[in-house]
Design an enzyme around this catalytic site. Structure first.
Site, mmCIF file in Angstrom:
data_model
loop_
_atom_site.group_PDB
_atom_site.id
_atom_site.type_symbol
_atom_site.label_atom_id
_atom_site.label_comp_id
_atom_site.label_asym_id
_atom_site.label_seq_id
_atom_site.Cartn_x
_atom_site.Cartn_y
_atom_site.Cartn_z
ATOM 1 N N ARG A 24 0.802 -1.217 0.000
ATOM 2 C CA ARG A 24 0.000 0.000 0.000
ATOM 3 C C ARG A 24 0.842 1.277 0.000
ATOM 4 N NH1 ARG A 24 -3.298 -2.302 5.055
ATOM 5 N NH2 ARG A 24 -1.413 -3.574 5.144
ATOM 6 N N ASN A 393 37.194 42.378 4.064
ATOM 7 C CA ASN A 393 35.902 42.810 3.552
ATOM 8 C C ASN A 393 35.827 42.467 2.066
ATOM 9 O OD1 ASN A 393 33.392 44.487 4.265
ATOM 10 N ND2 ASN A 393 34.069 45.245 2.266
ATOM 11 N N SER A 421 34.094 46.270 -4.906
ATOM 12 C CA SER A 421 32.906 45.610 -5.464
ATOM 13 C C SER A 421 33.162 45.065 -6.860
ATOM 14 C CB SER A 421 31.753 46.605 -5.537
ATOM 15 O OG SER A 421 31.379 46.941 -4.223
HETATM 16 C C1 UD1 Z 1 -1.383 -5.983 11.272
HETATM 17 C C2 UD1 Z 1 -2.257 -6.903 12.111
HETATM 18 C C3 UD1 Z 1 -3.467 -6.121 12.606
HETATM 19 C C4 UD1 Z 1 -3.011 -4.926 13.400
HETATM 20 C C5 UD1 Z 1 -2.031 -4.053 12.584
HETATM 21 C C6 UD1 Z 1 -1.416 -3.000 13.471
HETATM 22 C C7 UD1 Z 1 -1.973 -9.128 11.123
HETATM 23 C C8 UD1 Z 1 -2.591 -10.189 10.310
HETATM 24 N N1 UD1 Z 1 -2.694 -8.018 11.306
HETATM 25 O O1 UD1 Z 1 -2.127 -5.571 10.145
HETATM 26 O O2 UD1 Z 1 -4.263 -6.938 13.431
HETATM 27 O O3 UD1 Z 1 -4.133 -4.161 13.784
HETATM 28 O O4 UD1 Z 1 -0.971 -4.876 12.051
HETATM 29 O O5 UD1 Z 1 -0.615 -2.131 12.727
HETATM 30 O O6 UD1 Z 1 -0.890 -9.295 11.610
HETATM 31 N N2 UD1 Z 1 5.026 -9.010 7.643
HETATM 32 C C9 UD1 Z 1 5.987 -9.968 7.471
HETATM 33 N N3 UD1 Z 1 5.746 -10.989 6.623
HETATM 34 C C10 UD1 Z 1 4.594 -11.113 5.926
HETATM 35 C C11 UD1 Z 1 3.608 -10.125 6.108
HETATM 36 C C12 UD1 Z 1 3.851 -9.084 6.990
HETATM 37 O O7 UD1 Z 1 7.050 -9.891 8.075
HETATM 38 O O8 UD1 Z 1 4.441 -12.082 5.176
HETATM 39 C C13 UD1 Z 1 5.292 -7.903 8.570
HETATM 40 C C14 UD1 Z 1 5.244 -6.546 7.881
HETATM 41 O O9 UD1 Z 1 6.526 -6.199 7.382
HETATM 42 C C15 UD1 Z 1 4.749 -5.630 8.972
HETATM 43 C C16 UD1 Z 1 3.961 -6.546 9.889
HETATM 44 O O10 UD1 Z 1 4.298 -7.853 9.547
HETATM 45 O O11 UD1 Z 1 5.795 -5.048 9.708
HETATM 46 C C17 UD1 Z 1 2.471 -6.332 9.758
HETATM 47 O O12 UD1 Z 1 2.066 -6.509 8.412
HETATM 48 P P1 UD1 Z 1 1.055 -5.527 7.698
HETATM 49 O O13 UD1 Z 1 0.851 -5.999 6.316
HETATM 50 O O14 UD1 Z 1 1.489 -4.137 7.900
HETATM 51 O O15 UD1 Z 1 -0.267 -5.810 8.544
HETATM 52 P P2 UD1 Z 1 -1.464 -4.855 8.869
HETATM 53 O O16 UD1 Z 1 -2.463 -4.940 7.777
HETATM 54 O O17 UD1 Z 1 -0.968 -3.527 9.227
HETATM 55 MG MG MG Z 2 0.852 -2.621 9.114
#
Ligand code: UD1
Ligand code: MG
Length: 463
Positions: A24, A393, A421
């Site tokens: 996103r 200067n 100048s």
């Molecule tokens: C996640 C939580 C949600 C919470 C929100 C808070 C889950 C399923 N949902 O949603 O409940 O309210 O964070 O900000 O966890 N990541 C990995 N590997 C992957 C996918 C993600 O390491 O395969 C890491 C991402 O880099 C990130 C974190 O996990 O730092 C969360 O992933 P993201 O896609 O941001 O989840 P949210 O939709 O924000």
């Molecule tokens: Mg997140």
């Protein structure tokens, strides 16, 4: 401040999830490396993890793994992260549950694990400490940091029983309208007992439009095996803001910036307009300095005491001594010693040293030069590759002609010299101590100490 000594230790590890691409964000740069307060976003999570004093910090990488690893290692070195960091490579980005599943060899070494997301940079030590403490006291299998939000959209919602027990977390993409109307949300920060976590992990089934394993499904699984889930409600909901889009990136940056400015204000710096002042995490500012509106300070900028900076200044890796005044100017990788006056509209470029008591003013540019003690370059000049000794200067419109098309050459101007100048100093050239240059001269040869040099055509008046 709470006692930091109680947490951490050899039984505790911190895992940071940072493998996701950040779809996103619509960016070629991995999400956790987007700059915030002058540092990659993951810095804030790393610093927080370190402050908990765990035995080790695990960082799950996947999307652009090498890039993220290199950035994390560099940050750790630069910012004094003392805990050992171990990278875990998630082979396919199959969700946060899968990221934790891939981390089993790391997690197995600990009794308790704090799991943090790399995209929640606003979490504070106080909250995570509160979470860990609450986990310890309530003796559950997992404790979540939650918050109540007026607009919970995008976050996992906390579903509780009528008695208030946490039953499960429902993600936005799979929740029913009734569940999505709940306003208590998951921050993405958890404290787990490792044993029950490991038992449940492999049973998380893929879900949602992207068929991902949601870490949040672990709650229901732990409960189904007789475990208890607790929630620790964040006293400050602003902290849990997750960065999934650039809109949230800007919102987070605003909070980080405000925290920095408040820290400065509380230590004796006047910030006239916090809304238009942006300061990076490593900037230092001395007491009784006044920062006027529309001022940006980046990198390792350091400002002394009793300065006045702004309005409309941009400083990057600039060092400014005490009692300086800098107005409507740009200063990059340079040093300004005490009691200097810069601007308005000066451009001080890298490797320049000004002062003490020097003045560089209106529309003057200085590059790789020294403008020594008490010297003045007040109007419309270009000073490049030049050494101005002291008390010189430089008249309006003076140009050091430092570039012959191939190479840069040096100009030296002796103490107490006076440059009229609109003078061109064609480098390499030396103007002696106490020498004077007539206005409008183009100087191509050295001028001995104390001499007056005039190098221009004599005026002819014709009727
Ligand atoms: C996640 C939580 C949600 C919470 C929100 C808070 C889950 C399923 N949902 O949603 O409940 O309210 O964070 O900000 O966890 N990541 C990995 N590997 C992957 C996918 C993600 O390491 O395969 C890491 C991402 O880099 C990130 C974190 O996990 O730092 C969360 O992933 P993201 O896609 O941001 O989840 P949210 O939709 O924000
Ligand atoms: Mg997140």
């Amino acid at each position: 401040m709470m006692n930091t000594q109680r947490k951490g230790g050899k039984n505790m590890g911190v895992l940071i999830l940072a493998a996701g691409q950040g779809t996103r964000m619509e960016s070629a740069l991995p999400k956790v490396l987007h700059p915030m307060g002058g540092k990659p976003m993951i810095f804030y999570t790393l610093r927080l993890a370190n402050a908990l004093k765990p035995a080790a910090i695990g960082v799950v990488v996947g999307h652009e793994a090498e890039k993220v690893k290199a950035a994390v290692s560099a940050l750790a070195k630069e910012t004094g992260i003392t805990r050992p960091i171990q990278f875990i490579v998630q082979k396919a980005m199959l969700g946060s549950g899968n990221a934790v599943l891939e981390s089993v060899p790391f997690l197995k070494k600990f009794k308790t694990a704090v799991v943090l997301c790399g995209d929640t940079p606003l979490l504070t030590y106080e909250s995570i400490y509160g979470l860990a403490l609450s986990h310890e006291e309530q003796k559950g299998q997992a404790t979540l940091l939650t918050a109540k939000l007026a607009n919970p959209k995008g976050y996992g919602r906390i579903v509780r029983s009528p008695m208030g027990e946490v039953l499960r977390i429902v993600e936005e993409s799979v929740g029913s309208p009734k569940e999505l109307a709940l306003n208590e949300v998951n921050s993405g920060a958890y404290c787990f007992e490792v044993e029950p976590l490991l038992l449940g992990l492999k049973d998380i089934s893929p879900k949602g439009p992207k068929k991902e394993q949601f870490l949040t499904d672990i709650m229901e699984l732990v409960r189904s095996k007789g475990g208890k889930i607790n929630a620790y409600l964040s006293p400050n909901p602003e902290e849990i803001l997750g960065v999934n889009s650039r809109v949230q990136l800007a919102a987070s940056e605003r909070v980080i910036n405000r925290r920095m400015l408040e820290r400065f204000m509380l230590s004796g710096v006047t910030v006239c307009d916090p809304g238009s002042t942006h300061i990076d995490a490593d900037v230092e500012i001395g007491q009784d300095t006044v920062i006027q509106p529309f001022t940006v300070m980046r990198g390792k900028t350091k400002i002394g005491r009793q300065c006045r900076v702004g309005p409309f200044c941009y400083l990057e890796d600039a060092q400014v001594g005490n009692e300086c005044e800098v107005r409507s100017s740009q200063l990059v990788s340079c040093r300004v010693l005490e009691k200097c006056a810069i601007g308005p509209f000066a451009n001080i470029r890298p490797d320049s040293v000004l002062g003490p008591r020097a003045k560089v003013g209106n529309f003057s540019e200085v590059k790789n030069s020294r403008v020594g003690f008490g010297s003045k370059v007040p109007h419309l000049s270009y000073i490049g590759d030049t050494e101005i000794i002291e008390d010189v200067n430089v008249g309006a419109g003076t140009i050091t002609c430092n570039y012959d098309g191939k190479t840069k050459h040096k100009t030296t101007i002796g103490a107490k010299a006076f440059i009229g100048s609109n003078v061109n100093l064609v480098a390499p050239v030396k103007v002696g101590r106490g020498a004077k240059i007539g206005a409008g001269s183009t100087i191509t040869e050295d001028v001995p100490d104390g001499n007056l040099a005039i190098a221009r055509a004599r005026q002819v008046n014709k009727a």
